[in-house]
Design an enzyme around this catalytic site. Structure first.
Site, PDB file in Angstrom:
ATOM      1  NE  ARG A  36      -0.690  -0.517   4.935  1.00 25.09           N
ATOM      2  CZ  ARG A  36      -1.117  -0.132   6.118  1.00 25.09           C
ATOM      3  NH1 ARG A  36      -2.165   0.665   6.194  1.00 25.09           N
ATOM      4  NH2 ARG A  36      -0.536  -0.542   7.218  1.00 25.09           N
ATOM      5  CB  SER A  63      -6.366   1.992   5.962  1.00 27.99           C
ATOM      6  OG  SER A  63      -6.815   2.124   7.270  1.00 27.99           O
ATOM      7  CD  GLU A  84     -17.491   1.663   1.067  1.00 30.15           C
ATOM      8  OE1 GLU A  84     -18.742   1.762   1.067  1.00 30.15           O
ATOM      9  OE2 GLU A  84     -16.818   1.608   2.120  1.00 30.15           O
ATOM     10  CG  PHE A 109     -15.735  -2.546   1.855  1.00 33.98           C
ATOM     11  CD1 PHE A 109     -16.592  -3.612   2.096  1.00 33.98           C
ATOM     12  CD2 PHE A 109     -14.864  -2.174   2.866  1.00 33.98           C
ATOM     13  CE1 PHE A 109     -16.583  -4.290   3.312  1.00 33.98           C
ATOM     14  CE2 PHE A 109     -14.853  -2.834   4.091  1.00 33.98           C
ATOM     15  CZ  PHE A 109     -15.717  -3.893   4.318  1.00 33.98           C
ATOM     16  CG  HIS A 135      -7.016  -3.641   4.444  1.00 38.00           C
ATOM     17  ND1 HIS A 135      -6.120  -2.626   4.310  1.00 38.00           N
ATOM     18  CD2 HIS A 135      -7.385  -3.632   5.748  1.00 38.00           C
ATOM     19  CE1 HIS A 135      -5.951  -2.021   5.478  1.00 38.00           C
ATOM     20  NE2 HIS A 135      -6.692  -2.610   6.368  1.00 38.00           N
ATOM     21  CG  ASP A 143      -9.406  -5.261  10.731  1.00 33.33           C
ATOM     22  OD1 ASP A 143      -9.564  -5.052  11.950  1.00 33.33           O
ATOM     23  OD2 ASP A 143      -9.030  -4.383   9.936  1.00 33.33           O
ATOM     24  NE  ARG A 193      -3.469  -4.873   8.422  1.00 32.43           N
ATOM     25  CZ  ARG A 193      -3.282  -4.578   9.703  1.00 32.43           C
ATOM     26  NH1 ARG A 193      -3.778  -3.494  10.208  1.00 32.43           N
ATOM     27  NH2 ARG A 193      -2.602  -5.389  10.490  1.00 32.43           N
TER      28      ARG A 193
HETATM   29  C1  LIG Z   1     -18.519  -1.026   3.797  1.00 32.32           C
HETATM   30  C2  LIG Z   1     -17.402  -0.582   4.689  1.00 32.32           C
HETATM   31  N1  LIG Z   1     -16.629   0.444   4.333  1.00 32.32           N
HETATM   32  C3  LIG Z   1     -15.594   0.818   5.095  1.00 32.32           C
HETATM   33  C4  LIG Z   1     -15.310   0.167   6.261  1.00 32.32           C
HETATM   34  C5  LIG Z   1     -14.128   0.593   7.102  1.00 32.32           C
HETATM   35  N2  LIG Z   1     -14.572   1.272   8.309  1.00 32.32           N
HETATM   36  C6  LIG Z   1     -14.734   0.615   9.470  1.00 32.32           C
HETATM   37  S1  LIG Z   1     -15.307   1.591  10.716  1.00 32.32           S
HETATM   38  C7  LIG Z   1     -15.330   2.956   9.704  1.00 32.32           C
HETATM   39  C8  LIG Z   1     -15.765   4.291  10.243  1.00 32.32           C
HETATM   40  C9  LIG Z   1     -17.123   4.206  10.795  1.00 32.32           C
HETATM   41  O1  LIG Z   1     -17.511   5.414  11.373  1.00 32.32           O
HETATM   42  P1  LIG Z   1     -18.648   5.388  12.473  1.00 32.32           P
HETATM   43  O2  LIG Z   1     -19.801   4.625  11.928  1.00 32.32           O
HETATM   44  O3  LIG Z   1     -18.926   6.783  12.885  1.00 32.32           O
HETATM   45  O4  LIG Z   1     -18.033   4.554  13.656  1.00 32.32           O
HETATM   46  P2  LIG Z   1     -17.049   5.130  14.825  1.00 32.32           P
HETATM   47  O5  LIG Z   1     -15.808   5.616  14.138  1.00 32.32           O
HETATM   48  O6  LIG Z   1     -17.774   6.226  15.483  1.00 32.32           O
HETATM   49  O7  LIG Z   1     -16.793   3.972  15.677  1.00 32.32           O
HETATM   50  C10 LIG Z   1     -14.891   2.608   8.424  1.00 32.32           C
HETATM   51  C11 LIG Z   1     -14.801   3.533   7.299  1.00 32.32           C
HETATM   52  C12 LIG Z   1     -16.153  -0.904   6.603  1.00 32.32           C
HETATM   53  N3  LIG Z   1     -15.960  -1.625   7.723  1.00 32.32           N
HETATM   54  N4  LIG Z   1     -17.195  -1.244   5.817  1.00 32.32           N
END
Ligand SMILES: Cc1ncc(C[n+]2csc(CCOP(=O)(O)OP(=O)(O)O)c2C)c(N)n1
Ligand SMILES: Cc1ncc(C[n+]2csc(CCOP(=O)(O)OP(=O)(O)O)c2C)c(N)n1
Ligand SMILES: [Mg+2]
Ligand SMILES: [Mg+2]
Lengths: 342, 316, 342, 316
Positions: A36, A63, A84, A109, A135, A143, A193
């Site tokens: 990456r 990331s 996405e 994604f 990833h 994960d 990753r």
């Molecule tokens: C479809 C998808 N896209 C991206 C991710 C990566 N991802 C995991 S948590 C997150 C941020 C989520 O934000 P929020 O819902 O506000 O949760 P918080 O950070 O407050 O825990 C991302 C982008 C994922 N798990 N699934």
């Protein structure tokens, strides 16, 4: 992850087994680095070269290293939040207006959440969008299954017009990213990753659409992509002791696939192993098998994830459990070599 | 710093070989397509003029569909007034003689199935000769069943047909114009109302509002019809205006079968700063044709020859 | 579409060429019927049998014939509007609560608009959901490329846990739909919009996961799915005149694939043609090639769409243009037979 | 008419073989996990009691994460009060000794990355022994980095981790309960706020409202944080309440770090007829730990051993 110590004192042997001839690329394997970073650095190079390169963020810029571009060119970086599917569409719109947009997120994604968008708005539209899928594979580690992308090769290569690249290490990822940025058309690049051996050099050739022979050999060929290329080199090197002279091909472009390289390997070595950090279904192994079946039926063994989901754990542990090590490649080479004899 | 430029329009990889289908010469003569003179696009056109153009667009839709023997009648007929206002009321900037003029405004038909109205509009504006309308949906026609950019038809900016995708593309174009090139182009998109169920619509809305794309105007063809029935029975969408307001759009609700309301709406949209506009245009599916009007069963079928004749009588 | 006249007066020969022996299924080919009707009718059968079968609508119930179920069991039919991704998720929730939900829409959207949902919420979740993908392939006709689903085989078969069925005609679609309804696990069934020959009979065997030999032969084998099975039968029948004795296998279950049937055909006939109304990339041809490469390298010719998008036109015109007719299969058989000789 | 029934829970295809990872015995002793007695779920529990439980959930999150050496701290810590109210305030009906009791209420963690708070909650409720928390994210653990149904962990109804998917699953369960089985089960789901950008959220909202699923309650963990920054900088989401109102939800906005407000919200949700409820629970990411509070950089990393020690001191 993969053990590099075996090569410390004999880098030359890695590149060219004693039984083969002709000049081969030289490799060095002192460092490990996640692919990456090559992607992230290349975006900055492209951004410096071309004012119409723009980058879309999917809330994981740190990331997938789009953060480098964001920091350097904040005016050409656009946050899309966690969308996405639509980020892919927005990229298509940007491309149709003359920009060269990159959108990167986790490969799961970047290929599954937006498949219909890849199909219609990128591929059918022939939009000049570059998708970065990070990833990749099991080596994501802790994960677990949802985040371990194992399907991109199948999904992207079934779509007409797409170019699909799966580079083997940090530096090749950088070169490949620059190459797709300068190539017209919808492209997908897959990277990882975790730290993996960084072994290609500036002088190692990379040409979009061309496979590179990384090691000569006459008894069998491993056709690999991504970090499995390194594992294949180690396997080939170690099998010298068993008197096996194994060719290694880095199939970094999977679509369009280099049919000539596959057929040459099949004709000259008569036995093929494919190695990919991906489902063995419909992936690199499938692409190679399709070419062979059409032109030169040849025994193939498949190294990859065997139609199951991943899981949490340390990358090393997982690569071992899922059968993605040089040892697994060695076994596959032995098997395919004995099948060839039959 | 350099630009890396590529030829983007027209894409001409349309794959069915060089021979395009031949329009029926009798019909060309019957409809006077050989002597047709395209309409002008001007803010000075009167409402009556635009109404007449809308009627001509509707006639051409009926003619194309009856000849194609398949395709979508209801949405295209219902939204013809929107297209008349957009393309002939001076709302959009374009040059039919130079269809890929870089400074043109962009229009994306997110509801790709409604392409008969777009094709008819483009032909009436002079983007391509009218007889080609009679090749709709035929093998190797540039007028695909859903817009195919690979056919290189002037005025078709993007392939669409998978609902919910066009809006995001339009937002990307508006982002390019406002935030990258910083030019004065405007971007328009039309969606169906059933189409609003697709989540990508709301993702695109969030993005358009976040980036404050006031150069972006979307129109919802609010006809309360979709394939399986009335929208509120298939999947309740009301209150549509409130939804877009909560997504930080400037919302204008108007009668989408009324030229002067539509012109006012587009004018208002242009004056809004800092947020995108959503025009919720209330239309009737199949508007203007008595036996189709407001009937969702006309979503996706063409008129029979008898029905077409009747429709053309009503559209005089 | 396909011409049935050739068989009118000689139905027996269709089933068993004169040079082969052993009983073969009998066929009749008097009617044409779109496979989607088999799907629609089967849902009613299932609905009558099991109170926990439910159906979700995607605003095209009349196109994919879920309208039959809707009319018969309105209380167990739930309209989801045009939300393919979430309809798939809602189906998963219904399944986890003990129901057997079917969700059907056009195959392009049933496999591409919800790929991540198929991956995580169906496959990884092992949710007992049945996805119906209608409007398969080029024979969709005038609607054109966006509506012509050509990728489902690749996309669905790369996902672990999935079962994928592509039945050959109306009646087999009905049997297959009932079979997946009674089988636990996430399943995908692919069917078409246009009329195609209806030739299997009640007595024709259908077993989920098992290929059926529809015609014996020793010189080459066509492995086909969907309406291409009929085209393959016609091709085989017509090639008798050229002295070619061609086996036809109906590979109606594509995942899990019947490896034994493939290997037996390869060993006994030494030459394979695959025929599918799908991209030749990563589809049935890919699945067959993977099995052969791993166990019995054999020449294969691929009949399918050659990595391009579809387009508008009459189904017949398109099938011809895209090379999906019995004539194309005949050419492929001749080619593969001559390759075998080499 | 018959039912065709299958065993759905627990799924035990967890594929890494039979040997689960062994929790560190020293830590078990240190944390008193061997002598832990699960908390009761009751509407009669006082707010203070629930606050104490929330604190224990938070401690367990910290302990699990520091041992896992990777994982998400911020969201789980910030939302612990929501879980305390849900699982211990008599809001949800469940039986930890019979975790797959068919009549149980369902909870789906749509924001799968927040699983440390769910695992800790379930352990504190007695769904599985607390020491297992120390196997979080380890090879072949039932506590996967994102919830994996294949591991058969009691209390995990569905695999999640791909954002935006869990909500639709929960809506499907609520549809099953209200419209198919017509039972009295209730379904709860929790989403992040960044997660609301996913279009499937809005598709699910349309469906839940269309089918009038008043047995369905979703909670938005409104912490204004996501990975790349503050939500309003990454992709503007405000006004969240208006959005759900326009999508025909009953909306309750409350302080998500206040037990009594949360209990009142859940109570109100239960009383609403004819529409689903969305509780927009305003929380602080990393709530309760000074150096994490309201800092998005704590979204996805575990505390170091020193930080964990400090956190545990603050959480006494
Ligand atoms: C479809 C998808 N896209 C991206 C991710 C990566 N991802 C995991 S948590 C997150 C941020 C989520 O934000 P929020 O819902 O506000 O949760 P918080 O950070 O407050 O825990 C991302 C982008 C994922 N798990 N699934
Ligand atoms: C992603 C996707 N799903 C389904 C379809 C099939 N489809 C075409 S038009 C349509 C109904 C659209 O309703 P609306 O947007 O209201 O258009 P109208 O019927 O008013 O013309 C559907 C379901 C499609 N083209 N794309
Ligand atoms: Mg409508
Ligand atoms: Mg948040």
């Amino acid at each position: 992850m993969a053990d590099t110590s075996v090569l410390k004192d004999n880098l030359t042997n890695l590149a060219a087994g004693p039984k083969t001839n002709g000049p081969m690329p030289r490799f060095e394997a002192h460092t490990k680095k996640a692919t990456r970073f090559g992607f992230g650095e290349a975006l900055v190079v492209l951004g410096e070269r071309y004012e119409n390169v723009v980058v879309l963020g999917g809330d994981i810029t740190g990331s997938v290293m789009t953060s480098y571009f964001k920091d350097k060119f904040p005016d050409r970086f656009f946050s899309m939040g966690i969308t996405e599917a639509t980020a892919t569409l927005v990229a298509a719109g940007l491309a149709l207006s003359g920009n060269i947009p990159f959108f990167a997120t986790y490969g799961a994604f970047a290929s599954c959440r937006n498949t219909d968008m890849l199909r219609i708005s990128l591929a059918y539209n022939d939009a000049n969008v570059k998708i970065g899928g990070g990833h990749a594979g099991i080596s994501v580690g802790e994960d677990g299954a949802t985040h371990q992308a194992l399907e991109e090769i199948a999904i992207v290569r079934v779509l007409p017009n797409m170019t699909l690249v799966v580079p083997c290490d940090y530096l090749e990822t950088k070169k490949a990213t620059i190459a797709i940025g300068e190539h017209y058309g919808p492209c997908y690049i897959r990277f990882g990753r975790s730290d993996v051996p960084s072994f290609t050099l500036e002088e190692t050739p990379f040409v979009l659409g061309k496979a590179q022979t990384f090691r000569q050999g006459r008894d069998a060929t491993v056709i690999a992509c991504g970090p499995m290329v390194w594992e294949a080199l180690v396997a080939a090197y170690e099998l010298e002791n068993e008197g096996l002279d194994v060719r290694v091909i880095n199939m970094s472009t999977i679509k369009p696939i280099d049919r000539e390289a596959i057929l040459k390997a099949a004709r000259e070595t008569g036995a093929i192993v494919t190695a990919e950090e991906h489902q063995i279904t419909a992936g690199l192994g499938g692409a190679v098998s399709e070419v062979l079946a059409q032109e030169c039926p040849t025994p193939v063994e498949f190294v990859g994830v065997k139609d199951t989901f991943g899981g949490s754990g340390k990358p090393d542990e997982l690569m071992k459990f899922f059968g993605l090590t040089s040892g697994d490649i060695k076994n596959a080479i032995r098997t395919v070599h004995s099948r060839k004899a039959q | 710093m350099a630009r890396l430029t590529h030829t983007i329009y027209p894409l001409t990889t349309g794959f069915h070989g060089a021979t395009r289908p031949t329009p029926n010469p009798e019909l060309i003569a019957k409809y006077g397509y050989d002597s047709f003179v395209p309409f002008e696009n001007s803010p000075d056109n009167s409402d009556e003029k635009l109404q007449a153009i809308a009627k001509e667009i509707r006639r051409d839709i009926v003619r194309a569909l009856v000849e194609a023997k398949s395709g979508h009648s209801g949405g295209p007929l219902g939204s013809a007034d929107i297209f008349a206002a957009l393309y002939f009321g001076g709302v959009m900037r374009y040059d039919p003689k130079n269809p890929w003029w870089p400074d043109r405004d962009r229009f994306i038909l997110s509801a790709g199935h409604m392409c008969p109205v777009l094709y008819s509009t483009l032909a009436n504006a002079g983007f391509f000769p009218k007889p080609e309308l009679l090749t709709l949906r035929k093998f190797n026609s540039r007028l695909q069943g859903h817009p195919g950019r690979d056919m290189g038809l002037p005025g078709i900016e993007s392939s669409t047909g998978s609902l919910g995708q066009g809006l995001g593309i339009a937002v990307g174009m508006a982002l390019a114009d406002k935030r990258v090139d910083k030019n004065s182009r405007r971007v328009f998109a039309l969606t169906g109302d059933g189409e609003l169920a697709e989540g990508e619509i709301w993702e695109a809305a969030l993005i358009a509002a976040h980036w404050e794309l006031d150069n972006f105007t979307m129109v919802v063809d609010r006809n309360f019809c979709q394939i399986d029935g009335r929208t509120e029975d298939v999947l309740k969408l009301n209150p549509v205006g409130d939804k877009f307001r909560a997504f930080n759009f400037h919302v204008i609700e108007c009668n989408g079968n009324n030229i002067s309301e539509l012109r006012a709406a587009f004018k208002e949209a242009r004056s809004i700063k800092g947020r995108p506009t959503c025009i919720v245009a209330k239309t009737f599916m199949g508007h203007g044709i008595s036996f189709m009007q407001d009937d969702y069963r006309w979503h996706g079928k063409p008129p029979t020859p008898e029905q077409a004749e009747q429709a053309l009588v009503e559209l005089v």
